[in-house]
Design a protein around this motif. Structure first.
Motif, PDB file in Angstrom:
ATOM      1  N   VAL A 115      -9.662   0.220  12.090  1.00 32.55           N
ATOM      2  CA  VAL A 115     -11.044  -0.072  12.449  1.00 32.55           C
ATOM      3  C   VAL A 115     -11.637  -0.966  11.363  1.00 32.55           C
ATOM      4  O   VAL A 115     -11.378  -0.751  10.176  1.00 32.55           O
ATOM      5  N   PRO A 116     -12.424  -1.977  11.723  1.00 31.28           N
ATOM      6  CA  PRO A 116     -13.061  -2.782  10.675  1.00 31.28           C
ATOM      7  C   PRO A 116     -14.059  -1.939   9.883  1.00 31.28           C
ATOM      8  O   PRO A 116     -14.820  -1.166  10.461  1.00 31.28           O
ATOM      9  N   ARG A 117     -14.040  -2.078   8.564  1.00 32.68           N
ATOM     10  CA  ARG A 117     -14.952  -1.284   7.730  1.00 32.68           C
ATOM     11  C   ARG A 117     -16.286  -2.021   7.613  1.00 32.68           C
ATOM     12  O   ARG A 117     -16.630  -2.599   6.581  1.00 32.68           O
ATOM     13  N   THR A 118     -17.003  -2.003   8.728  1.00 34.28           N
ATOM     14  CA  THR A 118     -18.305  -2.650   8.810  1.00 34.28           C
ATOM     15  C   THR A 118     -19.351  -1.625   9.220  1.00 34.28           C
ATOM     16  O   THR A 118     -19.016  -0.524   9.672  1.00 34.28           O
ATOM     17  N   ARG A 119     -20.622  -1.977   9.075  1.00 29.20           N
ATOM     18  CA  ARG A 119     -21.698  -1.061   9.449  1.00 29.20           C
ATOM     19  C   ARG A 119     -21.704  -0.805  10.951  1.00 29.20           C
ATOM     20  O   ARG A 119     -21.963   0.313  11.390  1.00 29.20           O
ATOM     21  N   ASP A 120     -21.431  -1.850  11.751  1.00 26.41           N
ATOM     22  CA  ASP A 120     -21.341  -1.652  13.199  1.00 26.41           C
ATOM     23  C   ASP A 120     -20.270  -0.623  13.538  1.00 26.41           C
ATOM     24  O   ASP A 120     -20.501   0.325  14.304  1.00 26.41           O
ATOM     25  N   VAL A 142     -10.310  14.106  10.514  1.00 25.42           N
ATOM     26  CA  VAL A 142      -9.830  12.780  10.908  1.00 25.42           C
ATOM     27  C   VAL A 142      -9.028  12.161   9.777  1.00 25.42           C
ATOM     28  O   VAL A 142      -9.327  12.353   8.599  1.00 25.42           O
ATOM     29  N   GLU A 143      -8.001  11.398  10.155  1.00 21.04           N
ATOM     30  CA  GLU A 143      -7.020  10.876   9.199  1.00 21.04           C
ATOM     31  C   GLU A 143      -7.171   9.384   8.960  1.00 21.04           C
ATOM     32  O   GLU A 143      -7.352   8.606   9.906  1.00 21.04           O
ATOM     33  N   ASN A 144      -7.074   8.983   7.701  1.00 24.64           N
ATOM     34  CA  ASN A 144      -6.948   7.568   7.354  1.00 24.64           C
ATOM     35  C   ASN A 144      -5.586   7.064   7.797  1.00 24.64           C
ATOM     36  O   ASN A 144      -4.591   7.774   7.697  1.00 24.64           O
ATOM     37  N   ILE A 145      -5.523   5.835   8.314  1.00 24.32           N
ATOM     38  CA  ILE A 145      -4.251   5.344   8.843  1.00 24.32           C
ATOM     39  C   ILE A 145      -3.665   4.260   7.950  1.00 24.32           C
ATOM     40  O   ILE A 145      -4.327   3.694   7.087  1.00 24.32           O
ATOM     41  N   ALA A 146      -2.385   3.969   8.182  1.00 24.10           N
ATOM     42  CA  ALA A 146      -1.704   2.857   7.527  1.00 24.10           C
ATOM     43  C   ALA A 146      -1.947   1.591   8.332  1.00 24.10           C
ATOM     44  O   ALA A 146      -2.100   1.639   9.554  1.00 24.10           O
ATOM     45  N   ALA A 147      -1.977   0.455   7.652  1.00 25.10           N
ATOM     46  CA  ALA A 147      -2.245  -0.794   8.361  1.00 25.10           C
ATOM     47  C   ALA A 147      -1.426  -1.928   7.768  1.00 25.10           C
ATOM     48  O   ALA A 147      -1.196  -1.988   6.558  1.00 25.10           O
ATOM     49  N   LEU A 148      -0.998  -2.835   8.641  1.00 23.26           N
ATOM     50  CA  LEU A 148      -0.317  -4.048   8.210  1.00 23.26           C
ATOM     51  C   LEU A 148      -1.296  -5.203   8.036  1.00 23.26           C
ATOM     52  O   LEU A 148      -1.011  -6.175   7.345  1.00 23.26           O
ATOM     53  N   VAL A 149      -2.431  -5.114   8.708  1.00 26.24           N
ATOM     54  CA  VAL A 149      -3.386  -6.226   8.693  1.00 26.24           C
ATOM     55  C   VAL A 149      -4.738  -5.748   8.179  1.00 26.24           C
ATOM     56  O   VAL A 149      -5.063  -4.564   8.258  1.00 26.24           O
ATOM     57  N   ALA A 150      -5.511  -6.690   7.655  1.00 28.17           N
ATOM     58  CA  ALA A 150      -6.864  -6.400   7.177  1.00 28.17           C
ATOM     59  C   ALA A 150      -7.860  -7.213   7.988  1.00 28.17           C
ATOM     60  O   ALA A 150      -7.617  -8.375   8.319  1.00 28.17           O
ATOM     61  N   TRP A 151      -8.981  -6.600   8.312  1.00 24.84           N
ATOM     62  CA  TRP A 151     -10.045  -7.296   9.034  1.00 24.84           C
ATOM     63  C   TRP A 151     -10.786  -8.228   8.083  1.00 24.84           C
ATOM     64  O   TRP A 151     -11.081  -7.854   6.936  1.00 24.84           O
ATOM     65  N   PRO A 152     -11.138  -9.420   8.542  1.00 20.48           N
ATOM     66  CA  PRO A 152     -11.971 -10.287   7.706  1.00 20.48           C
ATOM     67  C   PRO A 152     -13.412  -9.771   7.673  1.00 20.48           C
ATOM     68  O   PRO A 152     -13.875  -9.133   8.625  1.00 20.48           O
ATOM     69  N   LEU A 180      -2.154   5.664   2.033  1.00 19.67           N
ATOM     70  CA  LEU A 180      -2.786   5.001   0.886  1.00 19.67           C
ATOM     71  C   LEU A 180      -1.779   4.088   0.190  1.00 19.67           C
ATOM     72  O   LEU A 180      -2.123   2.975  -0.238  1.00 19.67           O
ATOM     73  N   HIS A 181      -0.535   4.555   0.080  1.00 22.06           N
ATOM     74  CA  HIS A 181       0.506   3.710  -0.518  1.00 22.06           C
ATOM     75  C   HIS A 181       0.786   2.499   0.373  1.00 22.06           C
ATOM     76  O   HIS A 181       0.946   1.370  -0.129  1.00 22.06           O
ATOM     77  N   THR A 182       0.856   2.710   1.675  1.00 17.93           N
ATOM     78  CA  THR A 182       1.086   1.604   2.610  1.00 17.93           C
ATOM     79  C   THR A 182       0.013   0.538   2.461  1.00 17.93           C
ATOM     80  O   THR A 182       0.309  -0.669   2.394  1.00 17.93           O
ATOM     81  N   ASN A 183      -1.237   0.959   2.399  1.00 16.39           N
ATOM     82  CA  ASN A 183      -2.330   0.005   2.290  1.00 16.39           C
ATOM     83  C   ASN A 183      -2.357  -0.669   0.913  1.00 16.39           C
ATOM     84  O   ASN A 183      -2.884  -1.774   0.775  1.00 16.39           O
ATOM     85  N   HIS A 184      -1.791  -0.014  -0.078  1.00 14.02           N
ATOM     86  CA  HIS A 184      -1.664  -0.635  -1.396  1.00 14.02           C
ATOM     87  C   HIS A 184      -0.681  -1.798  -1.330  1.00 14.02           C
ATOM     88  O   HIS A 184      -0.956  -2.908  -1.819  1.00 14.02           O
ATOM     89  N   VAL A 185       0.476  -1.576  -0.712  1.00 10.82           N
ATOM     90  CA  VAL A 185       1.495  -2.621  -0.625  1.00 10.82           C
ATOM     91  C   VAL A 185       1.043  -3.738   0.316  1.00 10.82           C
ATOM     92  O   VAL A 185       1.186  -4.927  -0.001  1.00 10.82           O
ATOM     93  N   ASN A 186       0.498  -3.369   1.471  1.00 10.82           N
ATOM     94  CA  ASN A 186       0.206  -4.356   2.513  1.00 10.82           C
ATOM     95  C   ASN A 186      -1.136  -5.050   2.344  1.00 10.82           C
ATOM     96  O   ASN A 186      -1.306  -6.191   2.786  1.00 10.82           O
ATOM     97  N   ARG A 187      -2.090  -4.368   1.722  1.00 12.24           N
ATOM     98  CA  ARG A 187      -3.443  -4.921   1.669  1.00 12.24           C
ATOM     99  C   ARG A 187      -4.006  -5.005   0.252  1.00 12.24           C
ATOM    100  O   ARG A 187      -5.158  -5.393   0.062  1.00 12.24           O
TER     101      ARG A 187
END
Length: 469
Positions: A115-120, A142-152, A180-187
């Protein structure tokens, strides 16, 4: 919240192993794979022994633009009641997009997307979480997920986003340290920073899992041993607060009992090391690291206390620290315009991933290509499980044929529907298989699509004559 202890993800493939493993306090089962009227004997036996069972949902799509589906919520609630669970869990993700809000066909991802980390997005997510909380008989985490991509154009860090979500809704958090480790490597996101910003007393439990790195991208496979960096993050988190529960996830490539027990021992050791470090502060929680909110970490009580107590989880988060600067004002309930903006953004991203439409502006094209291939590969793997006859019928050509099919045919329903659609496409001439393989594929499709093909299908329009060729 009761203290859960040490657990493992229950899967049919390792059900017997899990029953025999010593020191298992609780298990987690994928909610959509459990039928309330026909619970697996293994889960029944575990419950009779006093082992807690927690249903873990994967299909609500709480981070989507639409409000949660009442039928899916009712199904999750039923599983919680049948299993006698103390809570249920889901993901901070979207899994489908399109539909009425965008006046476009609905698309299914078959995967958890960020999900984009925006106010909307935060306003929409908060309202969706409140709807789910009202429909469920037990607390929601609710769980934080792993991601390969980051929202602009994101407006918050992961820790700030989770803090605000818990603060506004009172929802508990399932923290996946592997993600958290996945997002460290990927993002490039620092786990230490995320941990420092979390509302520690809102944590319901923790996930630990393995993965692998390929070409600079970390894949959260749940099919490999837990690596050292993930255990290090677990130790760091355990040094900040007493963890109500920790669970090892494994979904593929299941090892033998001895290896699973060694992984659980490593998890226990990591938690113990963190607890020992926490104890060096004379029974107080270790102060939050530099860069966190002022005031340090939450004070320690009995294990599990504070993970969703009477007050809102944000109260006293991080020792009563200030609200993250990215979201100082409490988000109001989203208007339909905010939902529509989010719907259009998520639909554009998902369409690029599964339907080959242009990449939305601001996204990394290379990373989106990696994500698209990963989604197609996952669809192939899951369809092979849901319809194991297809790989047997098509042999070594199954995977190539399915990935080629997936590139131009987005999911329009669940995986069972995906298997039927794939077979129908092959029978319309998209696959070179002839002779016995083609006859078996026709027979398989007919057996599962009813006494007559679907009226809207191209195969049905051709008629039975095609089947008799």
């Amino acid at each position: 919240m009761r203290r859960l202890g040490t657990g493992i993800g229950w899967r049919p493939e390792i059900a017997d192993t899990v029953e025999r493993m010593p020191g298992i306090d609780w298990v987690e089962a994928v909610a959509e794979n459990v039928c309330p009227g026909h619970l697996p004997d293994s889960l029944l036996r575990l419950r009779e022994r006093g082992v807690t069972v927690v249903p873990h949902g994967v299909s609500l799509g709480l981070g989507g633009a639409e409000r949660p589906d009442a039928g899916r919520l009712a199904a999750l609630a039923e599983r919680a009641e049948v299993l006698g669970s103390p809570l249920v869990t889901e993901h901070i993700a979207f899994v489908r997009a399109g539909g009425p809000l965008t006046a476009s066909p609905r698309l299914e991802a078959g995967h958890l997307l960020p999900v984009p980390r925006t106010r909307d997005a935060l306003r929409v997510l908060c309202e969706n979480v409140r709807i789910a909380q009202d429909a469920l008989p037990v607390p929601l985490a609710v769980e934080n997920i792993a991601a390969l991509v980051a929202w602009p154009g994101e407006e918050m860090t992961e820790g700030q986003f989770l803090y605000e979500l818990a603060d506004r809704t009172g929802v508990r958090l399932l923290i996946d340290v592997a993600n958290l480790h996945t997002n460290h490597v990927n993002r490039g996101e620092e786990p230490v920073k995320a941990l420092a910003e979390l509302p520690l007393e809102a944590i319901a439990y923790v996930h630990v899992a393995g993965g692998f790195e390929r070409d600079g991208v970390w894949h959260d496979s749940h099919a490999h041993p837990v690596p050292g960096p993930v255990l290090d993050i677990l130790t760091d988190l355990a040094s900040r607060t007493a963890l109500p529960g920790v669970l090892l996830e494994r979904d593929e490539n299941f090892p033998g009992p001895d290896e699973l027990e060694r992984e659980l021992d490593a998890v226990r050791e990591a938690v113990g090391t963190g607890a020992t470090a926490r104890g060096t502060t004379d029974g107080r929680e270790r102060p939050a690291r530099e860069g966190s909110r002022s005031g340090g970490a939450a004070s320690e009580g009995a294990p599990g206390e504070g993970a969703g107590g009477e007050g809102a989880p944000g109260e006293g988060a991080g020792g009563g620290g200030s609200v993250p600067p990215a979201a100082e004002a409490a988000p109001a309930a989203p208007d339909e315009a905010a939902r529509q903006r989010l719907a259009l953004a998520e639909a554009a991203l998902l369409s690029a991933l599964v339907a080959g439409t242009p990449v939305p502006e601001g996204f990394d094209r290379v990373r989106l290509g990696v994500q698209a291939r990963a989604l197609a590969a996952k669809r192939a793997d899951v369809v092979a499980k849901v319809a194991p006859e297809l790989p047997l019928i098509l042999g070594s050509g199954y995977r190539t044929a399915f990935v080629a099919y997936a590139q131009g045919h987005p999911m329009r329903g669940g995986y069972r529907q995906d298997a039927l659609d794939f077979a129908e496409e092959l029978l319309m001439g998209a696959h070179p298989a002839q002779g016995r393989a083609r006859r078996e594929l026709r027979r398989w499709w007919l057996d599962r699509s009813g006494p007559a093909p679907r009226p809207a299908s191209r195969l049905g329009q051709v008629g039975r004559s095609l089947i008799r060729r």
